[in-house]
Design a protein around this motif. Structure first.
Motif, PDB file in Angstrom:
ATOM      1  N   TYR A 207      76.864  52.542  11.427  1.00  0.00           N
ATOM      2  CA  TYR A 207      76.931  51.064  10.973  1.00  0.00           C
ATOM      3  C   TYR A 207      75.608  51.461  10.067  1.00  0.00           C
ATOM      4  O   TYR A 207      75.013  50.037   9.079  1.00  0.00           O
ATOM      5  CB  TYR A 207      76.299  50.258  12.761  1.00  0.00           C
ATOM      6  CG  TYR A 207      76.779  49.479  13.651  1.00  0.00           C
ATOM      7  CD1 TYR A 207      78.295  50.244  13.475  1.00  0.00           C
ATOM      8  CD2 TYR A 207      77.256  48.473  13.924  1.00  0.00           C
ATOM      9  CE1 TYR A 207      79.095  49.965  14.079  1.00  0.00           C
ATOM     10  CE2 TYR A 207      78.182  47.980  14.870  1.00  0.00           C
ATOM     11  CZ  TYR A 207      78.997  48.692  15.048  1.00  0.00           C
ATOM     12  OH  TYR A 207      80.054  47.818  15.928  1.00  0.00           O
TER      13      TYR A 207
ATOM     14  N   THR B 139      74.418  52.026   7.223  1.00  0.00           N
ATOM     15  CA  THR B 139      75.186  52.112   5.813  1.00  0.00           C
ATOM     16  C   THR B 139      73.393  52.212   4.779  1.00  0.00           C
ATOM     17  O   THR B 139      74.063  53.119   3.841  1.00  0.00           O
ATOM     18  CB  THR B 139      76.302  51.641   5.012  1.00  0.00           C
ATOM     19  OG1 THR B 139      75.020  50.863   5.458  1.00  0.00           O
ATOM     20  CG2 THR B 139      76.762  50.970   6.165  1.00  0.00           C
TER      21      THR B 139
ATOM     22  N   GLU C 270      73.586  42.240   7.358  1.00  0.00           N
ATOM     23  CA  GLU C 270      74.642  42.268   6.913  1.00  0.00           C
ATOM     24  C   GLU C 270      74.662  43.436   7.560  1.00  0.00           C
ATOM     25  O   GLU C 270      76.913  43.430   7.404  1.00  0.00           O
ATOM     26  CB  GLU C 270      74.049  42.784   5.398  1.00  0.00           C
ATOM     27  CG  GLU C 270      73.569  41.060   5.086  1.00  0.00           C
ATOM     28  CD  GLU C 270      75.197  39.603   5.111  1.00  0.00           C
ATOM     29  OE1 GLU C 270      75.774  39.993   4.386  1.00  0.00           O
ATOM     30  OE2 GLU C 270      74.243  38.528   5.566  1.00  0.00           O
ATOM     31  N   GLU C 271      74.590  44.831   8.070  1.00  0.00           N
ATOM     32  CA  GLU C 271      75.251  45.643   8.479  1.00  0.00           C
ATOM     33  C   GLU C 271      76.064  45.758   9.446  1.00  0.00           C
ATOM     34  O   GLU C 271      77.476  46.541   9.852  1.00  0.00           O
ATOM     35  CB  GLU C 271      74.417  46.739   8.385  1.00  0.00           C
ATOM     36  CG  GLU C 271      73.259  47.680   7.081  1.00  0.00           C
ATOM     37  CD  GLU C 271      72.061  48.686   7.550  1.00  0.00           C
ATOM     38  OE1 GLU C 271      72.268  49.548   6.697  1.00  0.00           O
ATOM     39  OE2 GLU C 271      71.291  48.379   8.231  1.00  0.00           O
ATOM     40  N   TRP C 272      75.591  44.874  10.211  1.00  0.00           N
ATOM     41  CA  TRP C 272      76.044  44.634  12.382  1.00  0.00           C
ATOM     42  C   TRP C 272      76.982  43.765  11.237  1.00  0.00           C
ATOM     43  O   TRP C 272      78.454  43.950  11.990  1.00  0.00           O
ATOM     44  CB  TRP C 272      74.958  44.028  12.447  1.00  0.00           C
ATOM     45  CG  TRP C 272      74.943  43.844  14.008  1.00  0.00           C
ATOM     46  CD1 TRP C 272      76.434  42.256  14.511  1.00  0.00           C
ATOM     47  CD2 TRP C 272      75.637  44.644  14.969  1.00  0.00           C
ATOM     48  NE1 TRP C 272      75.754  42.382  15.522  1.00  0.00           N
ATOM     49  CE2 TRP C 272      75.915  43.577  16.335  1.00  0.00           C
ATOM     50  CE3 TRP C 272      74.953  45.954  15.577  1.00  0.00           C
ATOM     51  CZ2 TRP C 272      75.818  44.330  17.430  1.00  0.00           C
ATOM     52  CZ3 TRP C 272      74.763  46.613  16.078  1.00  0.00           C
ATOM     53  CH2 TRP C 272      75.785  45.435  17.595  1.00  0.00           C
ATOM     54  N   LYS C 273      77.372  42.878  10.482  1.00  0.00           N
ATOM     55  CA  LYS C 273      78.069  41.717  10.415  1.00  0.00           C
ATOM     56  C   LYS C 273      79.274  42.886   9.837  1.00  0.00           C
ATOM     57  O   LYS C 273      80.990  42.021   9.993  1.00  0.00           O
ATOM     58  CB  LYS C 273      77.907  39.834   9.706  1.00  0.00           C
ATOM     59  CG  LYS C 273      79.029  40.046   9.380  1.00  0.00           C
ATOM     60  CD  LYS C 273      78.099  38.484   8.884  1.00  0.00           C
ATOM     61  CE  LYS C 273      78.075  38.685   7.227  1.00  0.00           C
ATOM     62  NZ  LYS C 273      77.846  37.422   6.103  1.00  0.00           N
ATOM     63  N   LYS C 274      79.411  43.011   8.575  1.00  0.00           N
ATOM     64  CA  LYS C 274      80.155  43.679   8.436  1.00  0.00           C
ATOM     65  C   LYS C 274      80.909  44.846   9.084  1.00  0.00           C
ATOM     66  O   LYS C 274      82.306  45.592   9.071  1.00  0.00           O
ATOM     67  CB  LYS C 274      79.779  44.824   6.894  1.00  0.00           C
ATOM     68  CG  LYS C 274      80.406  45.447   6.785  1.00  0.00           C
ATOM     69  CD  LYS C 274      80.057  46.900   5.430  1.00  0.00           C
ATOM     70  CE  LYS C 274      81.081  47.478   4.715  1.00  0.00           C
ATOM     71  NZ  LYS C 274      80.363  48.869   4.027  1.00  0.00           N
ATOM     72  N   GLU C 275      80.375  45.979  10.063  1.00  0.00           N
ATOM     73  CA  GLU C 275      81.063  46.468  11.155  1.00  0.00           C
ATOM     74  C   GLU C 275      81.554  45.781  12.037  1.00  0.00           C
ATOM     75  O   GLU C 275      82.558  46.331  12.765  1.00  0.00           O
ATOM     76  CB  GLU C 275      80.128  47.578  11.921  1.00  0.00           C
ATOM     77  CG  GLU C 275      79.660  48.536  11.292  1.00  0.00           C
ATOM     78  CD  GLU C 275      80.509  49.867  10.698  1.00  0.00           C
ATOM     79  OE1 GLU C 275      81.508  50.304  11.019  1.00  0.00           O
ATOM     80  OE2 GLU C 275      80.754  50.061   9.539  1.00  0.00           O
TER      81      GLU C 275
ATOM     82  N   LEU D 269      83.491  42.427  11.953  1.00  0.00           N
ATOM     83  CA  LEU D 269      83.748  42.002  11.574  1.00  0.00           C
ATOM     84  C   LEU D 269      85.555  42.562  11.275  1.00  0.00           C
ATOM     85  O   LEU D 269      86.196  42.607  11.309  1.00  0.00           O
ATOM     86  CB  LEU D 269      83.841  41.165  10.197  1.00  0.00           C
ATOM     87  CG  LEU D 269      82.437  40.069  10.240  1.00  0.00           C
ATOM     88  CD1 LEU D 269      82.150  39.114   8.410  1.00  0.00           C
ATOM     89  CD2 LEU D 269      82.939  38.796  11.345  1.00  0.00           C
ATOM     90  N   ALA D 270      84.760  43.521  10.306  1.00  0.00           N
ATOM     91  CA  ALA D 270      86.118  45.039   9.857  1.00  0.00           C
ATOM     92  C   ALA D 270      86.339  45.584  12.253  1.00  0.00           C
ATOM     93  O   ALA D 270      88.042  45.781  11.543  1.00  0.00           O
ATOM     94  CB  ALA D 270      85.586  46.178   9.783  1.00  0.00           C
TER      95      ALA D 270
ATOM     96  N   GLU E  76      82.474  35.874  13.212  1.00  0.00           N
ATOM     97  CA  GLU E  76      80.801  35.975  12.493  1.00  0.00           C
ATOM     98  C   GLU E  76      79.609  35.628  13.516  1.00  0.00           C
ATOM     99  O   GLU E  76      79.130  36.236  13.713  1.00  0.00           O
ATOM    100  CB  GLU E  76      81.314  34.998  11.231  1.00  0.00           C
ATOM    101  CG  GLU E  76      79.285  35.189  10.814  1.00  0.00           C
ATOM    102  CD  GLU E  76      79.121  34.526   9.166  1.00  0.00           C
ATOM    103  OE1 GLU E  76      78.013  34.533   9.317  1.00  0.00           O
ATOM    104  OE2 GLU E  76      80.028  34.501   8.770  1.00  0.00           O
TER     105      GLU E  76
END
Length: 182
Positions: A128, A130, A139-144, A146-147, A152
């Motif tokens: 997480y 990155t 932003e890092e949390w959201k990216k992981e 959402l993937a 959101e």
């Protein structure tokens, strides 16, 4: 007369034993959850070689090694990350006490399943994080998340629950405790 000779010999051998070996012989005591503060303070001061009031990576590793925990880098990193509550790269006395007393270090270290869980959590945390700054930003949390299929809104709720001190980032300590303190 023979018994006295044996006793003297044993005492002499004990006196010749280095402090490091004596600490290793008493390994479980410093990790015990109910260890008195005065003992924890003494152990902390012994390993704080530079007298800075904090254990750096090398000093903390020496502490782990004295306990017979000469673990690989990932395992040592996981233990250090769990103990470094404010993520400043150093272990203060209060963080050291929390590591032993609240994080229950003895249970983690003595239970191989718990220990492997800690290492796995650290690996997920690193995925997480990155930016590799030791914190997970929104932003890092959201990216992981959402993937992984979360919305959101769900990701934000989980982020807010995990960010215990509400400073906008998640430390390893917060991440780990969000998983075990349920």
């Amino acid at each position: 007369k023979r018994k006295k000779t044996k006793i003297k010999k044993k005492k002499k051998n004990f006196k010749d034993t280095s402090l490091n070996t004596q600490l290793r012989m008493a390994a479980p005591a410093p990790l015990a959850k109910n260890t008195p503060d005065v003992v924890l303070e003494s152990v902390f001061k012994y390993f704080d070689k530079d007298g800075s009031g904090a254990l750096d990576k090398k000093e903390f590793h020496a502490y782990l090694k004295s306990l017979g925990l000469d673990k690989d880098d990932m395992e040592a990193e996981a233990l250090k990350a769990l103990s470094d509550d404010n993520n400043d790269g150093k272990i203060s006395l209060s963080e050291f006490k929390n590591f032993v007393q609240q994080d229950n270090a003895q249970k983690i270290v003595n239970n191989s399943e718990e220990f492997q869980f800690l290492v796995q959590v650290k690996e997920v945390f690193n995925k997480y994080d990155t930016s590799k700054d030791g914190k997970i930003s929104w932003e890092e949390w959201k990216k992981e998340l959402l993937a992984s299929g979360k919305s959101e809104k769900e990701a934000k709720q989980l982020f807010d629950q995990t960010d215990q001190n509400k400073n906008g980032v998640i430390t390893f300590d917060e991440f780990y405790h969000s998983l075990i303190d349920q």
